[in-house]
Design a protein around this motif. Structure first.
Motif, short mmCIF file in Angstrom:
data_model
loop_
_atom_site.label_atom_id
_atom_site.label_comp_id
_atom_site.label_asym_id
_atom_site.label_seq_id
_atom_site.Cartn_x
_atom_site.Cartn_y
_atom_site.Cartn_z
N GLU A 200 0.59 -1.31 -0.24
CA GLU A 200 -0.09 0.03 -0.02
C GLU A 200 0.94 1.23 0.08
OE1 GLU A 200 -2.36 -0.33 3.51
OE2 GLU A 200 -3.55 -2.10 2.66
N LEU A 201 2.01 1.16 0.72
CA LEU A 201 2.94 2.40 0.85
C LEU A 201 3.62 2.83 -0.42
CD1 LEU A 201 4.46 1.79 4.38
CD2 LEU A 201 2.84 3.83 3.74
N VAL A 202 3.82 1.75 -1.31
CA VAL A 202 4.61 1.88 -2.38
C VAL A 202 4.08 0.87 -3.72
CG1 VAL A 202 6.74 2.92 -1.95
CG2 VAL A 202 6.66 0.52 -1.38
N PRO A 203 3.00 1.15 -3.90
CA PRO A 203 1.90 0.47 -4.81
C PRO A 203 2.71 0.05 -6.17
CG PRO A 203 0.92 2.50 -4.67
CD PRO A 203 1.93 2.52 -3.67
N ASN A 204 3.36 1.08 -6.82
CA ASN A 204 4.01 0.87 -7.99
C ASN A 204 5.36 0.50 -8.00
OD1 ASN A 204 1.56 1.95 -9.46
ND2 ASN A 204 2.35 3.99 -9.00
N ALA A 205 6.03 0.18 -6.97
CA ALA A 205 7.23 -0.53 -6.92
C ALA A 205 7.43 -2.09 -7.07
CB ALA A 205 7.70 -0.24 -5.52
N ALA A 206 8.58 -2.68 -7.52
CA ALA A 206 8.43 -3.99 -7.74
C ALA A 206 8.91 -4.72 -6.42
CB ALA A 206 9.72 -4.43 -8.49
N ASP A 207 9.64 -4.21 -5.54
CA ASP A 207 9.78 -4.99 -4.14
C ASP A 207 8.81 -5.26 -3.21
OD1 ASP A 207 12.36 -6.09 -2.66
OD2 ASP A 207 11.52 -5.09 -1.14
N PRO A 208 7.69 -4.53 -3.07
CA PRO A 208 6.93 -4.94 -2.09
C PRO A 208 6.25 -6.24 -2.53
CG PRO A 208 6.77 -2.59 -2.29
CD PRO A 208 7.64 -3.10 -3.32
N ARG A 209 5.94 -6.49 -3.93
CA ARG A 209 5.33 -7.57 -4.28
C ARG A 209 6.21 -8.72 -4.30
NH1 ARG A 209 -0.35 -7.25 -5.37
NH2 ARG A 209 -0.79 -5.30 -6.13
N ALA A 210 7.44 -8.54 -4.35
CA ALA A 210 8.55 -9.62 -4.05
C ALA A 210 8.51 -10.13 -2.54
CB ALA A 210 9.76 -9.32 -4.83
N SER A 211 8.65 -9.11 -1.79
CA SER A 211 8.61 -9.24 -0.46
C SER A 211 7.36 -10.15 -0.04
CB SER A 211 8.86 -7.86 0.41
OG SER A 211 9.89 -7.61 0.06
N PHE A 212 6.26 -9.82 -0.40
CA PHE A 212 5.02 -10.38 -0.09
C PHE A 212 5.16 -12.02 -0.77
CE2 PHE A 212 0.45 -11.00 -1.35
CZ PHE A 212 -0.07 -11.70 0.02
N ALA A 213 5.70 -12.21 -1.77
CA ALA A 213 6.07 -13.30 -2.35
C ALA A 213 7.05 -14.29 -1.60
CB ALA A 213 6.76 -13.09 -3.80
N ASP A 214 8.02 -13.80 -0.83
CA ASP A 214 8.82 -14.29 -0.03
C ASP A 214 8.23 -14.95 1.20
OD1 ASP A 214 11.04 -13.76 -1.51
OD2 ASP A 214 11.96 -12.03 -0.19
N ILE A 215 7.14 -14.23 1.78
CA ILE A 215 6.40 -14.83 2.73
C ILE A 215 5.62 -16.01 2.51
CG2 ILE A 215 4.59 -14.31 4.47
CD1 ILE A 215 7.47 -12.68 4.83
N LEU A 216 5.11 -16.19 0.97
CA LEU A 216 4.08 -17.20 0.69
C LEU A 216 5.06 -18.25 0.42
CD1 LEU A 216 1.89 -15.17 -1.73
CD2 LEU A 216 1.34 -16.04 0.36
N LEU A 217 6.25 -17.83 -0.08
CA LEU A 217 7.29 -19.14 -0.53
C LEU A 217 7.47 -19.76 0.86
CD1 LEU A 217 9.07 -20.64 -2.67
CD2 LEU A 217 10.61 -18.51 -2.12
N ARG A 218 7.98 -19.09 1.84
CA ARG A 218 8.36 -19.64 3.25
C ARG A 218 7.34 -20.55 3.82
NH1 ARG A 218 11.24 -14.88 6.97
NH2 ARG A 218 12.82 -14.46 5.51
N THR A 219 6.29 -20.42 3.13
CA THR A 219 4.96 -21.33 3.84
C THR A 219 4.61 -22.35 3.01
OG1 THR A 219 3.45 -19.55 3.35
CG2 THR A 219 4.40 -19.60 5.80
N GLY A 220 5.37 -22.47 1.58
CA GLY A 220 5.03 -23.59 0.60
C GLY A 220 3.91 -23.29 -0.33
N ARG A 221 3.64 -21.87 -0.35
CA ARG A 221 2.56 -21.48 -1.26
C ARG A 221 3.07 -21.05 -2.56
NH1 ARG A 221 -0.91 -17.81 2.87
NH2 ARG A 221 -1.98 -17.08 1.18
N TYR A 222 3.43 -22.05 -3.38
CA TYR A 222 4.57 -21.86 -4.29
C TYR A 222 3.78 -21.28 -5.71
CZ TYR A 222 7.29 -25.04 -1.71
OH TYR A 222 7.84 -25.75 -0.67
N ALA A 223 2.76 -21.58 -6.03
CA ALA A 223 1.98 -20.99 -7.01
C ALA A 223 1.69 -19.52 -6.90
CB ALA A 223 0.90 -21.73 -7.52
N GLU A 224 1.05 -19.24 -5.54
CA GLU A 224 1.05 -17.72 -5.27
C GLU A 224 2.30 -17.22 -5.10
OE1 GLU A 224 -2.04 -17.35 -1.82
OE2 GLU A 224 -1.69 -19.62 -1.72
N ALA A 225 3.07 -17.56 -4.65
CA ALA A 225 4.48 -16.81 -4.74
C ALA A 225 4.92 -16.52 -6.12
CB ALA A 225 5.45 -17.70 -3.84
N LEU A 226 4.79 -17.36 -6.99
CA LEU A 226 5.17 -17.21 -8.42
C LEU A 226 4.62 -16.10 -9.05
CD1 LEU A 226 5.84 -20.53 -10.04
CD2 LEU A 226 7.51 -18.81 -9.76
#
Length: 483
Positions: A200-226
């Motif tokens: 929400e703070l930087v909606p047009n930046a790439a890293d927030p989505r990547a960081s969110f994906a990292d959390i999903l990846l850590r918990t095995g939600r591979y398709a959502e992370a991708l």
């Protein structure tokens, strides 16, 4: 592991009080245009846009060759890029010009100098001073929290990240860091909430989505992370971090050739330097391990270490390859060198020691010293977090499988799967345990889960071959069964 740069603390000099500290940090430069380019570089650096930030900060120091904080930010940039030598070069430049800078800048620069020279205890004391004198500066609390994590004070670090968010709710790096801290503590719900705030703070930046994906990846939600990594790339097509992390997901899913292509793209998109090249070569060694090509992996790790003798990934991989090739003496010497390097860096009380003890446990397990391997796991647990201890429980399960203690192995695997029920490495060990204990039904169920997970895996992916072998054995066992 938190990706926020560990840019932190330095000495608490009483003379700075005489200089007249204020709550609002000031940036000293003789050139308004250099200040503009500096601010631009800092904003880009906060987004992890490293090549672009480099260009802006280099222009700032071209316009003002005495711009101490611009040199410090270049040091931070190269630290984030993994080029420690270049980072130390720039922090040296910053130190030489710091006498003309303000109180905040001097603290910041000395703090960074201590970090880059592995003086973490002094760095933490300076971070304390920084936040005491500048209580409205959220970045200082993030620095302090990062250093608390290095000093294995996870609860205090979490509180500092919360304080950073409280001090400045609009400071995006604080929201990101808090999300990773919650994730490391095993609190997925709060981690996701923080990462959504980051978006929400930087909606047009790439890293927030990547960081969110990292959390999903850590918990095995591979398709959502991708999906999130790809969304990140839709915002910035050459974002190196998302390219690399997609490679990591592909590697987990057994798509090693696709992973290699992603790693190549990431290497092109990020900063070019010898240590980055070493890391890419070490990654190729890791992919060769996934194919069971031990000698090829060894060559890649040797090459990576010839480029950067301090590359941790290459050294760890080298031990794995040497163990598989039954070159025990060399593996032992490499373990000792890694330990010596960690001691040199003052990291023997940090969370990274969990990885060292795990590596030693793996070697001892392969050499048949099972009780010693379990003792190494016990040591590793002392350095892990709620999330990372899953790796330790997995290693314990493999040792207990070798000891034919199947119930103990199953208990350990239950812990290992607590935060990521789709971890394929752990599931493979679970299939092994069920197969060894004679539970044909469960062995087949877990093996079929893995086949679904690895449906697009390369044919030479070694774990896939093992799963197919387990399924074949269980089918034969069913045919032999009287029932």
């Amino acid at each position: 592991m938190n990706r926020t740069a560990i840019v932190k603390a330095a000495v608490a000099c009483a003379v700075l009080f005489v200089l007249g500290c204020r709550d609002t940090p000031t940036i000293t430069t003789s050139s308004p245009e250099a200040k503009r380019r500096y601010n631009e570089g800092v904003a880009l650096l906060e987004k992890f846009y490293l090549p672009e930030a480099k260009q802006s900060l280099e222009e700032a120091v071209r316009l003002d060759t005495g711009f101490a904080m611009a040199y410090a930010r270049l040091a931070l940039l190269y630290q984030r890029a993994g080029s420690e030598d270049t980072a130390r070069f720039y922090v040296g430049r910053a130190m030489r010009h710091a006498q003309h800078a303000g109180a905040y800048e001097q603290l910041f620069i000395r703090m960074l100098d201590h970090v880059l020279h592995f003086r973490y205890a002094v760095a933490l004391r300076t971070a304390d001073t920084l936040t005491e004198r500048y209580p409205n500066n959220a970045e200082g609390f993030v620095f302090r929290a990062d250093l608390l994590e290095i000093n294995k004070q996870a609860d205090a670090a979490l509180d500092m990240y919360k304080q950073a968010v409280k001090v400045d709710p609009s400071y995006a790096p604080a929201a990101m860091s808090l999300g990773y801290a919650y994730s490391t503590r095993g609190n997925e719900a709060e981690a996701i909430k923080s990462m959504q705030r980051y978006i929400e703070l930087v909606p047009n930046a790439a890293d927030p989505r990547a960081s969110f994906a990292d959390i999903l990846l850590r918990t095995g939600r591979y398709a959502e992370a991708l999906e999130q990594y790809r969304t990140s790339l839709s915002l910035k097509p050459n974002y190196w971090y998302s390219q690399r992390r997609i490679g990591d997901v592909y590697a987990i899913l057994g798509r090693l050739n696709d992973a290699a292509r992603q790693y190549d793209s990431a290497a092109i998109s990020s900063l070019q330097h010898s240590q980055a090249q070493a890391d890419r070569v070490a990654t190729e060694g890791w992919l060769q391990l996934g194919r069971g090509q031990w000698a090829d992996a060894l060559r890649q790790y040797d090459r990576a270490l010839s480029l950067d003798s301090t590359n941790f990934r290459a050294a760890v991989g080298l031990v794995h390859a040497l163990v598989k090739l039954n070159r025990r003496d060399e593996a032992e010497r490499t373990l000792e060198r890694i330990q010596s390097e960690l001691l040199k860096r003052n990291l023997t009380s940090s969370p990274v020691m969990m990885q060292w003890y795990l590596l030693r446990s793996h070697a001892l397990h392969e050499w048949g010293r099972l009780d010693d391997a379990l003792a190494a796991c016990d040591s590793a647990l002392q350095f892990g977090s709620e999330l990372t201890r899953a790796e330790v429980y997995h290693q314990r399960a493999k040792i207990q499988l070798a000891k034919k203690q199947y119930d103990h192995a199953l208990d350990a695997l239950e812990e290992a799967l607590r935060f990521n029920p789709n971890n394929p490495e752990v599931l493979l060990t679970l299939a092994r345990v069920y197969a060894a204990s004679g539970d044909t039904v469960m062995a087949r169920e877990i093996a079929n889960r893995l086949l679904a997970l690895w449906k697009d895996a390369d044919s030479d992916f070694l774990p896939l071959k093992e799963v197919r072998s387990i399924l074949s054995q269980q089918r034969h066992a069913s045919l032999r069964s009287p029932g």
